[in-house]
Write a protein that holds these residues in place. Structure first.
Motif, PDB file in Angstrom:
ATOM      1  N   HIS A  44       0.840  -1.198   0.000  1.00 26.20           N
ATOM      2  CA  HIS A  44       0.000   0.000   0.000  1.00 26.20           C
ATOM      3  C   HIS A  44       0.873   1.245   0.000  1.00 26.20           C
ATOM      4  O   HIS A  44       1.740   1.408   0.861  1.00 26.20           O
ATOM      5  N   LEU A  45       0.636   2.131  -0.977  1.00 24.74           N
ATOM      6  CA  LEU A  45       1.372   3.379  -1.062  1.00 24.74           C
ATOM      7  C   LEU A  45       0.697   4.451  -0.217  1.00 24.74           C
ATOM      8  O   LEU A  45      -0.501   4.382   0.075  1.00 24.74           O
ATOM      9  N   ILE A  46       1.476   5.472   0.155  1.00 27.34           N
ATOM     10  CA  ILE A  46       0.914   6.624   0.850  1.00 27.34           C
ATOM     11  C   ILE A  46      -0.171   7.242  -0.031  1.00 27.34           C
ATOM     12  O   ILE A  46      -0.014   7.362  -1.251  1.00 27.34           O
ATOM     13  N   ASP A  47      -1.271   7.669   0.581  1.00 28.40           N
ATOM     14  CA  ASP A  47      -2.475   8.056  -0.164  1.00 28.40           C
ATOM     15  C   ASP A  47      -2.244   9.152  -1.196  1.00 28.40           C
ATOM     16  O   ASP A  47      -2.749   9.076  -2.315  1.00 28.40           O
ATOM     17  N   ASP A  48      -1.495  10.193  -0.842  1.00 23.58           N
ATOM     18  CA  ASP A  48      -1.398  11.352  -1.727  1.00 23.58           C
ATOM     19  C   ASP A  48      -0.136  11.369  -2.589  1.00 23.58           C
ATOM     20  O   ASP A  48       0.135  12.349  -3.274  1.00 23.58           O
ATOM     21  N   VAL A  49       0.663  10.282  -2.557  1.00 27.39           N
ATOM     22  CA  VAL A  49       1.878  10.259  -3.353  1.00 27.39           C
ATOM     23  C   VAL A  49       1.542   9.856  -4.789  1.00 27.39           C
ATOM     24  O   VAL A  49       0.625   9.071  -5.033  1.00 27.39           O
ATOM     25  N   MET A  67      -1.158  -1.126  -4.220  1.00 28.05           N
ATOM     26  CA  MET A  67      -2.460  -0.573  -3.843  1.00 28.05           C
ATOM     27  C   MET A  67      -2.300   0.894  -3.445  1.00 28.05           C
ATOM     28  O   MET A  67      -1.267   1.301  -2.913  1.00 28.05           O
ATOM     29  N   GLN A  68      -3.338   1.664  -3.704  1.00 32.95           N
ATOM     30  CA  GLN A  68      -3.397   3.038  -3.214  1.00 32.95           C
ATOM     31  C   GLN A  68      -4.855   3.402  -2.996  1.00 32.95           C
ATOM     32  O   GLN A  68      -5.689   3.203  -3.880  1.00 32.95           O
ATOM     33  N   ASN A  69      -5.151   3.902  -1.807  1.00 38.47           N
ATOM     34  CA  ASN A  69      -6.548   4.194  -1.439  1.00 38.47           C
ATOM     35  C   ASN A  69      -7.423   2.954  -1.629  1.00 38.47           C
ATOM     36  O   ASN A  69      -8.554   3.040  -2.115  1.00 38.47           O
TER      37      ASN A  69
END
Length: 589
Positions: free
Chosen positions: A525-530, A557-559
């Motif tokens: 999971h990536l940081i949401d706003d990156v 994954m993101q968000n």
């Protein structure tokens, strides 16, 4: 005082790594490396990227600096300089005691067996030292099992740190210590050897030969050459072999290797996918048969492996071959011709892996190992194979077992047909008996040949269960193309390509939704706003699933939405803090 230490991993093999020091685009030095002191010979000071000094106060203060420019982002000033109080160090035998003044926690982290047991500050999430110093390494090495336990804890807790074991390393044990994860070595033992009129070499201490100079300069050269060999072995994936050779320098090193192997058997971080840049794994000694890659393969085949659907009727045991995968060898081409059908479950009998099913002969380590062939089986090898055959039979519904392996195998309730009868596997009469046994089984059990596409799909589903613990993404798929680059299609669209170079699948963008739906791959999971633009590194990762394997495909994954795939270049234990790339972008939706 400068605080940062520029470093990035250039090569990795299990717990050993080659770190590039300084600017990642042009490192000025590499590990495993030396650290010097003011008392060391000038020849060593000229090649050591780190320098150390220690005060005589109580508690002592340790200083580590460097003549190189290793501080990011500009790398234009010599440094960094690190200082730390070592604190009170109790003997490892007093691990139940708690010393008064503890050591500092910062860019340099002094650790002891006692501190590992009692200091709760080591659990603070933002504690990310650049260098960890195991100050009582020499004492731990003298006690059974404690050295490798301490190193393992340190590597997993501080994966982004360089590890130094003061007073312990030397040219005679550098490969073994690097195999455990040690990065920095000092000259203490080599200096003591020279003072006593001996040279410490990669093969242990020895007296100088007639006319040979027993000087610090010669000792430094031996040390430098030993570390160069270690770096070469890490980059080529042969460090295990080098460490085994070097462990014979002393009984204690053999003991450390055995305890390390025992500890690694339960580890989730062993590479199950063919590691990039490593062409093979050599099982050249009985010690190498205890390697965790063997233990995990044996465990999988014994307890998890499932025979392809409707193939558990006739089990045919065959000998292995020197060429991998086996089907490409001359002997196996004869076996396949003699069988005359693909309706039997072919399983190769081999050492040290025990059993290798035909449907898994392309994966690591089955397709990438080498062993010396003598024709003799040790008691341990016989026990392992018999146990694996028994487990395989108990978990499936075989009606008949045909044994062409040459090994005597007995299973209660089965009249195993021996088609060798003491002859070589490729003899005309033995092959004729193999053909007759299979023909009789076909007629009596009414088994039928599988279509070519079904064989390929069964193979890929079996491989997927091994690599990804699921084959659901292959539902409703078809296999097209020509060997060795088979294409896997679904609804007329290519979702994967079989990559024989890496012994795994190369997934397309179209595959992401199917892989995500069946949870076939670990998620990152990536940081949401990156904004994801390239490879994955620690700074943009919010969370990740445990047990990531080197070379493994990952769902990014993101968000809570799957946005692509990446391929890990670092095993999971490195992810919580190792600088540099952790995974390469593979597909971006």
């Amino acid at each position: 005082m400068a605080e940062g230490l520029g470093r990035t991993v250039l090569h990795r093999y299990r717990f050993s790594r080659i770190w590039g020091l300084g600017n990642r685009s042009a490192p000025v030095a590499q590990t495993p490396c030396l650290i010097s002191s003011s008392h060391d010979p000038i020849e060593l000071q000229s090649i050591a990227p780190f320098r150390s000094s220690q005060t005589r106060t109580i508690p002592a203060k340790l200083t580590i600096d460097t003549p190189h420019c290793l501080t990011p982002p500009d790398f234009d000033v010599p440094g960094p300089i690190f200082e730390a109080s070592i604190g009170h160090v109790l003997p490892p035998s007093l691990d139940e005691a708690n010393a008064g003044e503890s050591a500092d926690s910062g860019s340099v982290l002094p650790l002891s067996w006692q501190r590992l047991h009692h200091d709760p500050s080591l659990l603070v999430a933002d504690l990310k030292p650049h260098i960890v110093v195991l100050v009582d390494a020499v004492q731990l090495a003298a006690q059974t099992g404690k050295l490798v336990q301490a190193i393992s804890v340190i590597k997993n807790r501080f994966p982004g740190s360089l590890l130094w074991t003061p007073g312990l390393g030397g040219p005679d044990n550098a490969a073994v210590l690097a195999w455990f994860g040690v990065d920095i070595f000092d000259f203490s033992r080599s200096g003591f050897a020279v003072a006593s009129g001996h040279l410490l070499t990669a093969f242990g201490p020895r007296a100088p030969l007639d006319g040979e100079d027993c000087s610090p300069a010669v000792a430094v050269d031996h040390y430098d050459q030993s570390l160069r060999s270690v770096r070469s072995a890490i980059s080529s994936g042969t460090l295990r072999t080098l460490a085994e050779q070097q462990s014979l320098n002393s009984p204690k090193l053999v003991e450390h290797m055995r305890f390390f192997d025992k500890m690694m058997k339960s580890s989730d971080n062993i590479m199950r996918i063919h590691p990039l840049g490593v062409n093979r794994i050599d099982y050249l000694s009985t010690t190498s048969h205890q390697d965790s890659s063997v233990e995990q393969w044996v465990d999988f085949i014994s307890n998890t492996y499932q025979v392809p659907e409707k193939l558990d009727n006739v089990l045919v045991l065959l000998p292995c071959s020197a060429r991998k995968p086996y089907r490409l060898s001359k002997s196996h081409r004869k076996f396949i011709q003699a069988l005359g059908t693909n309706a039997c479950h072919e399983v190769m009998v081999t050492s040290p892996l025990g059993l290798v099913p035909r449907d898994l002969e392309d994966v690591w380590p089955a397709a990438f190992y080498d062993i010396p062939v003598t024709g003799d089986w040790s008691r341990d090898e016989l026990h392992r194979i018999e146990s694996m055959v028994r487990n395989l039979v108990e978990r499936h519904d075989y009606d008949r077992i045909i044994n062409h392996s040459g090994m005597v195998i007995e299973i209660e309730g089965f009249n195993i047909i021996d088609t060798r009868q003491g002859e070589s596997s490729g003899s005309r009469t033995a092959l004729h008996r193999l053909t007759e046994a299979v023909q009789t089984a076909k007629e009596e059990l009414r088994i039928h040949r599988r279509k070519g596409e079904r064989v390929n799909l069964d193979r890929f589903m079996s491989i997927s269960r091994y690599l990804h613990k699921s084959d659901d993404w292959l539902n409703d798929c078809r296999v097209r193309g020509k060997p060795p680059r088979w294409k896997i299609e679904r609804d007329g669209k290519q979702i994967a390509l079989w990559s024989f170079e890496r012994a795994g699948f190369s997934f397309s963008k179209e595959a992401v939704k199917y892989l995500d739906a069946c949870s076939a791959l670990p998620r990152v999971h990536l940081i949401d706003d990156v904004k994801w633009k390239g490879d994955l590194h620690y700074g943009i990762v919010k969370s990740f699933e445990a047990g990531i394997l080197m070379g493994q495909d990952l769902i990014v994954m993101q968000n809570d939405v799957a946005i692509g795939l990446a391929r890990s270049i670092a095993p999971g234990w490195e992810w919580p803090g190792t600088p540099g790339r952790l995974a390469k972008m593979h597909q971006r939706i």
